[in-house]
Design an enzyme around this catalytic site. Structure first.
Site, short mmCIF file in Angstrom:
data_model
loop_
_atom_site.label_atom_id
_atom_site.label_comp_id
_atom_site.label_asym_id
_atom_site.label_seq_id
_atom_site.Cartn_x
_atom_site.Cartn_y
_atom_site.Cartn_z
N ASN A 93 -62.74 -51.16 -35.58
CA ASN A 93 -61.30 -50.66 -35.91
C ASN A 93 -61.37 -49.07 -36.08
O ASN A 93 -60.49 -48.75 -36.29
CB ASN A 93 -60.77 -51.46 -37.08
CG ASN A 93 -61.60 -51.43 -38.26
OD1 ASN A 93 -62.76 -50.68 -38.42
ND2 ASN A 93 -60.98 -51.98 -39.49
N ASP B 11 -72.55 -46.32 -47.64
CA ASP B 11 -71.69 -47.46 -48.21
C ASP B 11 -72.52 -48.84 -48.69
O ASP B 11 -73.83 -49.04 -48.38
CB ASP B 11 -70.45 -47.89 -47.25
CG ASP B 11 -71.10 -48.23 -45.79
OD1 ASP B 11 -72.21 -48.41 -45.72
OD2 ASP B 11 -70.29 -48.27 -44.99
N GLU C 67 -61.40 -47.70 -43.94
CA GLU C 67 -60.53 -48.78 -43.22
C GLU C 67 -59.34 -48.07 -42.81
O GLU C 67 -58.93 -46.92 -43.36
CB GLU C 67 -60.22 -50.03 -43.89
CG GLU C 67 -61.50 -50.90 -44.25
CD GLU C 67 -62.18 -51.66 -43.23
OE1 GLU C 67 -62.18 -51.25 -42.30
OE2 GLU C 67 -63.17 -52.46 -43.62
N HIS D 287 -63.44 -47.76 -38.08
CA HIS D 287 -63.62 -47.32 -39.56
C HIS D 287 -65.00 -46.55 -39.67
O HIS D 287 -66.08 -46.69 -38.75
CB HIS D 287 -63.50 -48.63 -40.63
CG HIS D 287 -64.89 -49.54 -40.66
ND1 HIS D 287 -64.67 -50.72 -41.01
CD2 HIS D 287 -66.13 -49.26 -39.81
CE1 HIS D 287 -66.14 -51.17 -40.80
NE2 HIS D 287 -66.91 -50.57 -39.94
C1 F6R Z 1 -72.31 -49.58 -42.32
C2 F6R Z 1 -71.11 -48.76 -41.82
C3 F6R Z 1 -70.17 -49.26 -40.85
C4 F6R Z 1 -70.85 -49.14 -39.58
C5 F6R Z 1 -69.90 -49.97 -38.47
C6 F6R Z 1 -70.74 -50.30 -37.26
O1 F6R Z 1 -73.11 -49.04 -43.36
O2 F6R Z 1 -70.89 -47.82 -42.63
O3 F6R Z 1 -69.41 -48.35 -41.08
O4 F6R Z 1 -71.57 -48.31 -39.16
O5 F6R Z 1 -69.31 -51.00 -38.92
O6 F6R Z 1 -71.55 -51.41 -37.32
P1 F6R Z 1 -72.44 -51.47 -36.57
O7 F6R Z 1 -73.46 -50.67 -36.00
O8 F6R Z 1 -73.24 -52.74 -37.15
O9 F6R Z 1 -71.81 -52.21 -35.19
#
Ligand code: F6R
Length: 240
Positions: free
Chosen positions: A136, A67, A143, A138
């Protein structure tokens, strides 16, 4: 979804790095996706060090983006491509075509989604994916309650907007993300969902206890036949 709790972050990253290296040795042409964000930073470091020190042939692998923030590219510290480049890609000797990444500043984002979808299809899909989990639940930028199929532009959830300031050294207004969709995630041969630290304990508990539903995107992985949940002890102990 098999669950495995490691003693600490170091061990968590080490086990995941072992699995990625095993994958590359088993299939030298592997297509690999590793999430951006803070959780996998130890994996980026260990993986780049071990690929070099163990002289693993990584010349045929392809890294495919999970992403990107819409509006950001490599010039912004904290963007997904900047994070992966500075901690992983730049440490390795990769050809340009070994890195397939969303361009978050593309003028035509629909065309950008199609471009990535076509490359993934030509590569024959993704072999191995390491996902992080949002507060959340995701996955990528899928989302809660947004149902995607292939690469998609998605509105960021309020929770994601709250949390995102941790990635950037300046204030940035962001409203959308560009992400692989559920179909591409679920068609991946092998998935590891990783989480570390007490702040993730609540969503990890919800993920484990809830049935698969788009309310909590991480629960959808329960429908995958080869997905492991790997976490450290802190992510298992629910905060008071
Ligand atoms: C980032 C991504 C997000 C993160 C998630 C956790 O490329 O795909 O889904 O993996 O938000 O983020 P961290 O690891 O920063 O807690």
């Amino acid at each position: 979804m098999k669950e495995n709790i490691l003693n600490n972050y170091e061990q968590l990253c080490s086990v995941i790095t072992d699995e990625i290296i095993e994958q590359i040795k088993y299939k030298p042409k592997s297509v690999i996706t590793i999430a951006g964000g803070q959780t996998p930073t130890g994996v980026y470091k260990m993986l780049s060090e071990r690929l070099i020190s163990e002289q693993v042939d990584y010349s045929k692998i392809t890294f495919v983006s999970l992403d990107e923030w819409v509006g950001l590219d490599i010039n912004t510290n904290g963007s997904c491509i900047e994070t992966l480049s500075s901690h992983l890609f730049n440490n390795l000797n990769l050809n340009e075509d070994q890195i397939v990444f969303f361009n978050g500043v593309a003028t035509n984002l629909t065309a950008e989604c199609n471009r990535i979808d076509n490359i993934i299809a030509k590569l024959g899909g993704i072999d191995f994916m390491v996902l992080g989990i949002g507060m959340n639940g995701h996955l990528g930028f899928n989302e809660p309650n947004i149902i995607t199929e292939n690469s998609s532009i998605v509105s960021l959830a309020e929770k994601t907007k709250e949390v995102m300031t941790k990635y950037f050294d300046k204030q940035i207004e962001l409203t959308h993300g560009i992400t692989l969709g559920y179909k591409q995630i679920m068609e991946t041969n092998k998935i590891i969902l990783m989480a570390s630290g007490a702040k993730k304990s609540k969503i990890i508990e919800q993920t484990i206890k809830s049935e698969a539903s788009y309310d909590i995107p991480s629960t959808i992985l329960k429908k995958h036949s080869n997905c492991q949940l790997l976490i450290d002890k802190d992510a298992k102990e629910v905060e008071a």
